[in-house]
Design a protein around this motif. Sequence first.
Motif, PDB file in Angstrom:
ATOM      1  N   ASP A  32       1.350  -1.464  -0.242  1.00  0.00           N
ATOM      2  CA  ASP A  32       0.201  -0.124   0.521  1.00  0.00           C
ATOM      3  C   ASP A  32       1.222   1.063   0.300  1.00  0.00           C
ATOM      4  O   ASP A  32       0.109   2.437  -0.586  1.00  0.00           O
ATOM      5  CB  ASP A  32      -0.802  -0.342   1.190  1.00  0.00           C
ATOM      6  N   LEU A  33       2.434   1.054   0.551  1.00  0.00           N
ATOM      7  CA  LEU A  33       2.715   2.549   0.685  1.00  0.00           C
ATOM      8  C   LEU A  33       4.153   1.687  -0.118  1.00  0.00           C
ATOM      9  O   LEU A  33       5.121   0.936   0.779  1.00  0.00           O
ATOM     10  CB  LEU A  33       2.939   2.793   2.212  1.00  0.00           C
TER      11      LEU A  33
ATOM     12  N   ARG B  19      -1.924   2.886  -3.825  1.00  0.00           N
ATOM     13  CA  ARG B  19      -1.029   2.790  -3.301  1.00  0.00           C
ATOM     14  C   ARG B  19      -0.103   4.299  -3.593  1.00  0.00           C
ATOM     15  O   ARG B  19      -0.554   4.888  -4.432  1.00  0.00           O
ATOM     16  CB  ARG B  19       0.112   1.906  -4.448  1.00  0.00           C
ATOM     17  N   LEU B  20       0.330   4.380  -2.987  1.00  0.00           N
ATOM     18  CA  LEU B  20       1.208   5.626  -2.490  1.00  0.00           C
ATOM     19  C   LEU B  20       2.441   5.284  -2.113  1.00  0.00           C
ATOM     20  O   LEU B  20       3.017   4.253  -2.163  1.00  0.00           O
ATOM     21  CB  LEU B  20       1.291   5.966  -1.164  1.00  0.00           C
TER      22      LEU B  20
ATOM     23  N   THR C  84      -7.543   2.221   5.542  1.00  0.00           N
ATOM     24  CA  THR C  84      -7.761   3.431   5.236  1.00  0.00           C
ATOM     25  C   THR C  84      -7.506   4.396   6.278  1.00  0.00           C
ATOM     26  O   THR C  84      -8.268   4.185   6.772  1.00  0.00           O
ATOM     27  CB  THR C  84      -9.440   3.808   4.404  1.00  0.00           C
TER      28      THR C  84
ATOM     29  N   PHE D 290      -4.015   7.374   3.716  1.00  0.00           N
ATOM     30  CA  PHE D 290      -4.509   6.533   2.897  1.00  0.00           C
ATOM     31  C   PHE D 290      -6.200   6.568   2.155  1.00  0.00           C
ATOM     32  O   PHE D 290      -6.920   6.332   2.796  1.00  0.00           O
ATOM     33  CB  PHE D 290      -3.989   5.269   3.375  1.00  0.00           C
TER      34      PHE D 290
ATOM     35  N   CYS E 156       5.024  12.281  -1.429  1.00  0.00           N
ATOM     36  CA  CYS E 156       3.963  11.196  -1.736  1.00  0.00           C
ATOM     37  C   CYS E 156       3.498  12.028  -2.941  1.00  0.00           C
ATOM     38  O   CYS E 156       2.565  12.840  -3.274  1.00  0.00           O
ATOM     39  CB  CYS E 156       3.120  11.651  -0.965  1.00  0.00           C
TER      40      CYS E 156
ATOM     41  N   THR F  32       1.479   8.999  -6.293  1.00  0.00           N
ATOM     42  CA  THR F  32       0.403   7.714  -6.820  1.00  0.00           C
ATOM     43  C   THR F  32       0.984   7.110  -7.630  1.00  0.00           C
ATOM     44  O   THR F  32       0.974   5.703  -8.138  1.00  0.00           O
ATOM     45  CB  THR F  32      -0.921   7.903  -6.652  1.00  0.00           C
TER      46      THR F  32
END
Length: 130
Positions: free
Chosen positions: A37-38, A110-111, A84, A106, A123, A125
């Motif tokens: 996700d990160l 995806r970051l 989230t 979030f 930051c 995407t």
Amino acid sequence: MRKQIMTALLTLSLVGTLSSCSLVGFWLSGCGGEKADLVVVNESSAVIDGISVTESSQTQSVSSEDGSGLLECGESYGLELAGTGECVVVLFDCWQRELARSYLEFQGERLFLTLKDWGTMTCTTENTMK
């Protein structure tokens, strides 16, 4: 049976080593991959030795086991997030000094959190690392 278990453990250890992730980091965070996700990306001259992510009342941390550095310039590390919402990401050097801190929102997409020189982070995407 014992031989199969030992072979499986050896394989997991080798995968963790070859992907520049510690085996402990692999189990805790998934070590990135397609489902992260990160993704923390290091584009700075500093070596990142630890990453801490706090979501709600839960914190997950990952660091190199031997203090040799988790991420050098040009490397990345992926983490799974619990859900989230807001989270705080803190990056540390090998002396556990804070390199940078970022507050993120979030929303399921995806970051990519990129550390640049002078402790600045961006930051996006999309992965900006070439």
